[in-house]
Design an enzyme around this catalytic site. Structure first.
Site, mmCIF file in Angstrom:
data_model
loop_
_atom_site.group_PDB
_atom_site.id
_atom_site.type_symbol
_atom_site.label_atom_id
_atom_site.label_comp_id
_atom_site.label_asym_id
_atom_site.label_seq_id
_atom_site.Cartn_x
_atom_site.Cartn_y
_atom_site.Cartn_z
ATOM 1 N N LYS A 201 0.827 -1.209 0.000
ATOM 2 C CA LYS A 201 0.000 0.000 0.000
ATOM 3 C C LYS A 201 0.868 1.268 0.000
ATOM 4 C CE LYS A 201 -3.049 3.045 0.608
ATOM 5 N NZ LYS A 201 -4.295 3.347 -0.038
ATOM 6 N N CYS A 255 -3.065 10.880 1.123
ATOM 7 C CA CYS A 255 -2.389 9.625 0.777
ATOM 8 C C CYS A 255 -1.012 9.882 0.196
ATOM 9 C CB CYS A 255 -3.237 8.863 -0.227
ATOM 10 S SG CYS A 255 -4.935 8.775 0.309
HETATM 11 N N1 SAJ Z 1 -1.164 15.179 -8.923
HETATM 12 C C1 SAJ Z 1 -0.217 15.890 -9.678
HETATM 13 N N2 SAJ Z 1 0.135 15.410 -10.901
HETATM 14 C C2 SAJ Z 1 -0.374 14.258 -11.402
HETATM 15 C C3 SAJ Z 1 -1.307 13.536 -10.639
HETATM 16 C C4 SAJ Z 1 -1.680 14.007 -9.393
HETATM 17 O O1 SAJ Z 1 0.270 16.940 -9.273
HETATM 18 O O2 SAJ Z 1 -0.004 13.915 -12.537
HETATM 19 C C5 SAJ Z 1 -1.571 15.676 -7.598
HETATM 20 C C6 SAJ Z 1 -3.085 15.921 -7.460
HETATM 21 O O3 SAJ Z 1 -3.455 17.170 -7.952
HETATM 22 C C7 SAJ Z 1 -3.275 15.790 -5.963
HETATM 23 C C8 SAJ Z 1 -2.245 14.751 -5.562
HETATM 24 O O4 SAJ Z 1 -1.319 14.675 -6.625
HETATM 25 O O5 SAJ Z 1 -2.981 16.989 -5.275
HETATM 26 C C9 SAJ Z 1 -2.785 13.371 -5.288
HETATM 27 O O6 SAJ Z 1 -3.828 13.061 -6.190
HETATM 28 P P1 SAJ Z 1 -4.013 11.648 -6.907
HETATM 29 O O7 SAJ Z 1 -5.213 11.760 -7.769
HETATM 30 O O8 SAJ Z 1 -2.760 11.216 -7.549
HETATM 31 O O9 SAJ Z 1 -4.213 10.605 -5.701
HETATM 32 P P2 SAJ Z 1 -5.152 10.528 -4.400
HETATM 33 O O10 SAJ Z 1 -4.351 11.003 -3.223
HETATM 34 O O11 SAJ Z 1 -6.479 11.164 -4.629
HETATM 35 O O12 SAJ Z 1 -5.362 8.937 -4.282
HETATM 36 C C10 SAJ Z 1 -4.243 8.086 -4.148
HETATM 37 C C11 SAJ Z 1 -4.372 6.928 -5.152
HETATM 38 N N3 SAJ Z 1 -3.104 6.194 -5.213
HETATM 39 C C12 SAJ Z 1 -2.475 5.934 -6.389
HETATM 40 O O13 SAJ Z 1 -2.881 6.324 -7.444
HETATM 41 C C13 SAJ Z 1 -1.231 5.111 -6.296
HETATM 42 C C14 SAJ Z 1 -5.524 6.019 -4.724
HETATM 43 O O14 SAJ Z 1 -5.563 4.883 -5.564
HETATM 44 C C15 SAJ Z 1 -5.331 5.572 -3.271
HETATM 45 O O15 SAJ Z 1 -6.436 4.794 -2.829
HETATM 46 C C16 SAJ Z 1 -5.286 6.800 -2.405
HETATM 47 O O16 SAJ Z 1 -4.177 7.591 -2.820
HETATM 48 C C17 SAJ Z 1 -5.129 6.359 -0.954
HETATM 49 O O17 SAJ Z 1 -6.134 6.386 -0.224
HETATM 50 O O18 SAJ Z 1 -4.062 5.915 -0.563
#
Ligand code: SAJ
Length: 406
Positions: A201, A255
């Site tokens: 995880k 996360c």
């Molecule tokens: N972000 C970027 N650039 C990107 C992608 C995301 O700057 O290319 C930023 C987003 O704007 C945001 C942050 O990263 O601020 C996180 O967003 P996210 O959509 O990547 O992820 P979370 O935190 O909403 O959800 C993640 C997911 N993990 C993965 O994709 C490995 C989700 O599957 C997990 O269940 C969740 O964390 C968790 O609960 O751990």
């Protein structure tokens, strides 16, 4: 019956999903106000499809209470923050939940920990709580770790379709819990040991954090020499083995901006790439702030109160503000005693920060420079309203002549 402990962003949808698939569920949360809201028939946060799922679960008889139940299966989905200083996971909520379960659990019960924990947390903090109650783990109480993977914004679809991991001390119990999740989960469910499940995880979220940091670092390099990072990423991603993520104003949520720190906290002399990546992501709100000052200077703007931040949530189309880049930026700006920037987010209806607006048009009326911090659909559908503004577009969504990038 399954008693889901903790009815937040993960516990609530999981409880509803189980109930709507004919599993008897009672949801427990120590927050009486939250339980009251659910009992009034209202959900506690916005998520596509959540209200429909809630109605289905209510029809199937789900119950909400502040009391822990006497039952054979518990799912613990309480928060696991990290200590700001040591960066180690703070398992206090998990420990408290397991302690309270132990007050009521009958012999033979299974406790499933869904909360994200760092590798070793269950050995270090959860097993001792059970042993302190004179229960033998594996005989009187069974432990399972089943971390979730759903992404806010697409939770309901992902709950149904994502593959899952189940860590258990013995395969039989692992298989039993697998059957429970298979009542709704159509993905593959892997059964492994608890420590491996804990590690997978954290590693999954770390992988994403490191890759986002790489994109953010590229954005900084490109800014330094005036190159177009988006064009470069687009072209690189045409290579069959390259898939670069998107740079942004920072990383928030509960996360990706949290879990990788567990590895840094536990392995400070080894987790170097991870440590540096987290620092890079954390530096982005300040980087945006510097861009704001540069752009103001270039355009002869002197009044900071004419600068507006569009978006308060940690990412697009969710109402979750936890650790959002905008909040990080405002915190950093406050340190410099500067007047607070104007802020607007269509998903945040309560007043949570100074100078907050609740209507897009009045917000835009009062600012000259708009910083697009979050790419909500609302702003994508109203790009023309930015036409006469100076725009710092942190997500490359505006196709307008007066646009700056990070
Ligand atoms: N972000 C970027 N650039 C990107 C992608 C995301 O700057 O290319 C930023 C987003 O704007 C945001 C942050 O990263 O601020 C996180 O967003 P996210 O959509 O990547 O992820 P979370 O935190 O909403 O959800 C993640 C997911 N993990 C993965 O994709 C490995 C989700 O599957 C997990 O269940 C969740 O964390 C968790 O609960 O751990």
């Amino acid at each position: 019956m399954i008693n889901v402990i903790g009815l937040g962003y993960i516990g609530l949808p999981t409880a509803l999903m189980l109930a709507s698939h004919d599993v008897e569920v009672v949801g427990t949360d120590y927050n009486a106000k939250l339980v009251g809201t659910l009992n009034e028939g209202k959900t506690t946060f916005k998520e596509d499809g959540l209200d429909e799922l809630f109605s289905q679960a209510l029809a199937k008889g789900i119950k909400f209470t502040t009391e822990y139940q006497v039952t054979d299966t518990y799912i613990v989905s309480v928060p696991t923050p990290y200590d700001d200083f040591s960066k180690k996971v703070d398992a206090c909520y998990v420990i408290d939940a397991v302690k309270t379960i132990m007050d009521v659990a009958p012999k033979g019960a299974v406790i499933v920990i869904e909360s994200t924990v760092s590798p070793g947390t269950i050995d270090k903090y959860v097993r001792p709580v059970i042993e302190a109650n004179n229960f033998v783990i594996g005989e009187d109480i069974h432990l399972v770790h089943a971390p979730e993977r759903i992404i806010p914004g697409n939770m309901i679809y992902e709950l149904l379709h994502n593959n899952r991991t189940i860590g258990a001390d013995n395969v039989e119990i692992g298989e039993k819990i697998k059957t429970m999740y298979a009542s709704f989960c159509q993905g593959d469910i892997v059964v492994t040991d608890i420590r491996t499940a804990e590690m997978t995880k954290v590693v999954e979220n770390t992988f994403r954090a490191v890759n986002i940091a790489f994109a953010n670092e590229l954005a900084k390099i490109c800014r330094h020499d005036n190159m177009d990072v988006y064009e470069i990423i687009k072209i690189c991603n045409m290579h069959p083995r390259v898939n670069i993520l998107q740079p942004g104003p920072g990383v928030g949520g509960h996360c990706i901006s949290v879990d990788p720190w567990f590895l840094v906290g536990d392995y400070p002399s080894i987790a170097k790439v991870i440590d540096e990546s987290m620092r890079t992501n954390d530096s982005m709100p300040d980087f945006v702030l510097n861009r704001v000052y540069e752009i103001m200077k270039e355009n002869g703007l002197t009044d900071v109160s004419r600068v507006g931040l569009y978006g308060l949530t940690y990412k697009e189309n969710v109402d979750d503000m936890r650790d959002s880049p905008t909040l990080q930026l405002l915190k950093s700006q406050k340190k410099h005693l500067a007047p607070t920037l104007k802020v607007y987010d269509p998903f945040i209806t309560d007043d949570v920060v100074e100078n907050q607006y609740h209507d897009l048009d009045s917000f835009l009326n009062d600012v000259d420079l708009v910083v697009v911090m979050v790419k909500h659909n609302e702003i994508k559908d109203n790009i023309e309203k930015l036409q006469n503004k100076i725009v710092l577009d942190c997500h490359n969504i505006c196709d307008l002549p007066n646009v700056y990038h990070i």
